[in-house]
Design a protein around this motif. Structure first.
Motif, short mmCIF file in Angstrom:
data_model
loop_
_atom_site.label_atom_id
_atom_site.label_comp_id
_atom_site.label_asym_id
_atom_site.label_seq_id
_atom_site.Cartn_x
_atom_site.Cartn_y
_atom_site.Cartn_z
N GLY A 73 -15.17 51.82 -85.29
CA GLY A 73 -14.87 52.07 -83.93
C GLY A 73 -15.03 50.65 -83.04
O GLY A 73 -14.94 49.62 -83.55
N ILE A 74 -15.28 50.83 -81.83
CA ILE A 74 -15.05 49.73 -80.89
C ILE A 74 -16.51 49.03 -80.86
O ILE A 74 -17.40 49.77 -80.63
CB ILE A 74 -14.63 50.19 -79.24
CG1 ILE A 74 -13.23 50.78 -79.46
CG2 ILE A 74 -14.77 49.23 -78.46
CD1 ILE A 74 -13.16 51.65 -78.18
N LYS A 129 -13.57 52.08 -69.28
CA LYS A 129 -12.65 52.63 -70.06
C LYS A 129 -12.64 54.07 -70.67
O LYS A 129 -11.84 54.35 -71.23
CB LYS A 129 -12.44 51.71 -71.30
CG LYS A 129 -12.54 50.14 -71.11
CD LYS A 129 -11.11 49.71 -70.28
CE LYS A 129 -10.85 48.32 -70.10
NZ LYS A 129 -9.43 47.86 -69.61
N THR A 137 -18.44 53.20 -77.56
CA THR A 137 -18.71 52.01 -78.31
C THR A 137 -19.68 52.03 -79.55
O THR A 137 -20.47 53.22 -79.29
CB THR A 137 -19.12 50.66 -77.54
OG1 THR A 137 -20.40 50.99 -76.99
CG2 THR A 137 -18.11 50.35 -76.42
N VAL A 161 -14.40 55.28 -72.96
CA VAL A 161 -14.47 55.45 -74.47
C VAL A 161 -15.90 55.19 -74.98
O VAL A 161 -16.73 54.59 -74.07
CB VAL A 161 -13.62 54.21 -75.17
CG1 VAL A 161 -11.89 54.18 -74.75
CG2 VAL A 161 -13.95 52.63 -74.58
N ALA A 218 -13.96 44.43 -79.50
CA ALA A 218 -13.00 44.25 -80.78
C ALA A 218 -12.89 45.78 -81.29
O ALA A 218 -13.78 46.53 -81.24
CB ALA A 218 -13.67 43.45 -81.95
N GLU A 219 -11.88 45.87 -82.09
CA GLU A 219 -11.45 47.07 -82.81
C GLU A 219 -11.99 46.89 -84.15
O GLU A 219 -11.52 46.12 -85.06
CB GLU A 219 -10.05 47.62 -82.61
CG GLU A 219 -9.79 49.02 -82.71
CD GLU A 219 -8.53 49.44 -82.22
OE1 GLU A 219 -8.44 50.47 -81.60
OE2 GLU A 219 -7.42 48.77 -82.10
N THR A 220 -12.86 47.93 -84.66
CA THR A 220 -13.14 47.75 -86.20
C THR A 220 -12.86 49.04 -86.93
O THR A 220 -12.65 50.07 -86.15
CB THR A 220 -14.60 47.47 -86.12
OG1 THR A 220 -15.52 48.49 -86.05
CG2 THR A 220 -14.96 46.06 -85.67
N GLU A 221 -13.08 49.26 -88.05
CA GLU A 221 -12.92 50.30 -88.89
C GLU A 221 -13.98 51.45 -88.37
O GLU A 221 -13.56 52.76 -88.31
CB GLU A 221 -12.98 50.08 -90.40
CG GLU A 221 -11.99 49.37 -90.98
CD GLU A 221 -12.09 49.10 -92.37
OE1 GLU A 221 -13.27 49.70 -93.09
OE2 GLU A 221 -11.26 48.68 -93.05
N SER A 236 -10.45 41.85 -84.40
CA SER A 236 -9.26 42.29 -83.64
C SER A 236 -9.53 42.57 -82.44
O SER A 236 -10.24 43.68 -82.02
CB SER A 236 -8.58 43.43 -84.41
OG SER A 236 -8.28 42.92 -85.73
N TYR A 237 -9.59 41.58 -81.43
CA TYR A 237 -9.87 41.75 -80.04
C TYR A 237 -8.93 42.71 -79.27
O TYR A 237 -7.80 42.75 -79.40
CB TYR A 237 -10.01 40.50 -79.20
CG TYR A 237 -11.21 39.46 -79.74
CD1 TYR A 237 -12.26 39.93 -80.07
CD2 TYR A 237 -10.51 38.32 -80.16
CE1 TYR A 237 -13.53 38.95 -80.35
CE2 TYR A 237 -11.90 37.36 -80.44
CZ TYR A 237 -12.87 37.85 -80.71
OH TYR A 237 -14.31 36.89 -81.17
N ILE A 238 -9.22 43.53 -78.31
CA ILE A 238 -8.72 44.44 -77.63
C ILE A 238 -8.86 43.88 -76.21
O ILE A 238 -8.05 44.35 -75.30
CB ILE A 238 -8.87 45.81 -77.77
CG1 ILE A 238 -10.25 46.24 -77.53
CG2 ILE A 238 -8.27 46.31 -79.23
CD1 ILE A 238 -10.57 47.78 -77.85
#
Length: 267
Positions: free
Chosen positions: A152-153, A190, A194, A192, A147-150, A114-116
């Protein structure tokens, strides 16, 4: 006093720790050499997969055939000098391999993520090396996605080559310098955090195998731990002293890959 600033592309960081002497030749002394057809094949695969992923991210329909058009254009109209005699690989064969890999990526690999962000532009990141010297990392995540995963990023980085898949698994050894740099720069850009990197391995051998590695924390390799310096500290020492050690054991130590090879005392 104004610092002495060295600007370095983030995508070259891995080569610095593979053979700093070769890296110095290319990125500080300006030595260049044409790429071969296999390198061009990899660039074309990256262009095709990026076009497919970016379209999906933007909610636009994109078929593998449409992504293939981008791949073929990149293969036949490169933006840099290519020595097609270097690898003994005909362009028609390179195109066949690249298209096979692209179809496998679109069908089997891309749906896993699931790419962001896809090949996003990164803000410069300054590293203080001491003694008034700063290394400024710049660039775009040329072959990486976010990518967004369960958990984290995560920063998945696409790697092509004949040996990127071994025993059915994606090879992660030696990848932390580049992917860890992407983690740090993405966090800086960003604001954030990772949680790690991944390698998406697309083999350009006859099998055209694909594999995705588990998530690994390349960031920690870069920044180190309280009792152990990371790669950034080792890099700072190289820039501060001007000593870029050779590595004649590197798999890239050959006239084919190194612009400094013909002049190198250590090969």
């Amino acid at each position: 006093m104004q610092p002495n600033i060295f600007t370095v592309r983030a995508s070259s960081w891995g080569r610095l720790f593979d053979c700093a002497h070769a890296w110095e030749g290319t990125h500080i002394l300006g030595m260049k050499k044409p790429s071969g057809t296999r390198a061009l094949l990899g660039t074309a695969v990256h262009a095709g997969t990026a076009a497919y992923d970016l379209a999906r991210l933007e909610g636009k329909p994109c078929t593998p055939d449409e992504a293939a058009d981008v791949l073929v254009d990149e293969l036949h109209n490169p933006a840099y000098e290519v020595d097609h005699a270097q690898d003994g690989l005909p362009l028609a064969k390179a195109e066949q391999i690249a298209l096979t890999i692209l179809v496998k990526y679109c069908a089997d690999v891309a749906p896993q993520f699931s790419y962001i962000d896809v090949e996003t532009k990164l803000d410069p990141l300054d590293i203080d090396c001491g003694n008034g010297m700063t290394v400024r990392l710049t660039g775009t995540m040329d072959r990486a996605r976010v990518a967004e995963t369960e958990g984290g990023i995560v920063v998945p980085d696409v790697k092509t080559g004949a040996r990127v898949v071994q025993d059915g698994k994606a090879v992660t050894q030696g990848r932390a310098a580049q992917t860890g740099t992407y983690q740090l720069m993405y966090e800086h850009t960003k604001k954030v955090r990772t949680v790690g990197s991944q390698i998406i391995a697309l083999s350009t051998s006859g099998s055209a195998a694909t594999a995705v590695s588990p998530v690994f924390d390349a960031r920690r390799v870069m920044v180190g731990e309280p009792d152990q310096p990371g790669l950034l500290e080792h890099a700072a020492a190289m820039f501060r002293t001007g000593l870029f050690p050779p590595n004649p054991s590197s798999v890239l130590c050959s006239q084919k890959y190194c612009a400094r090879w013909s002049y190198c005392l250590f090969r």
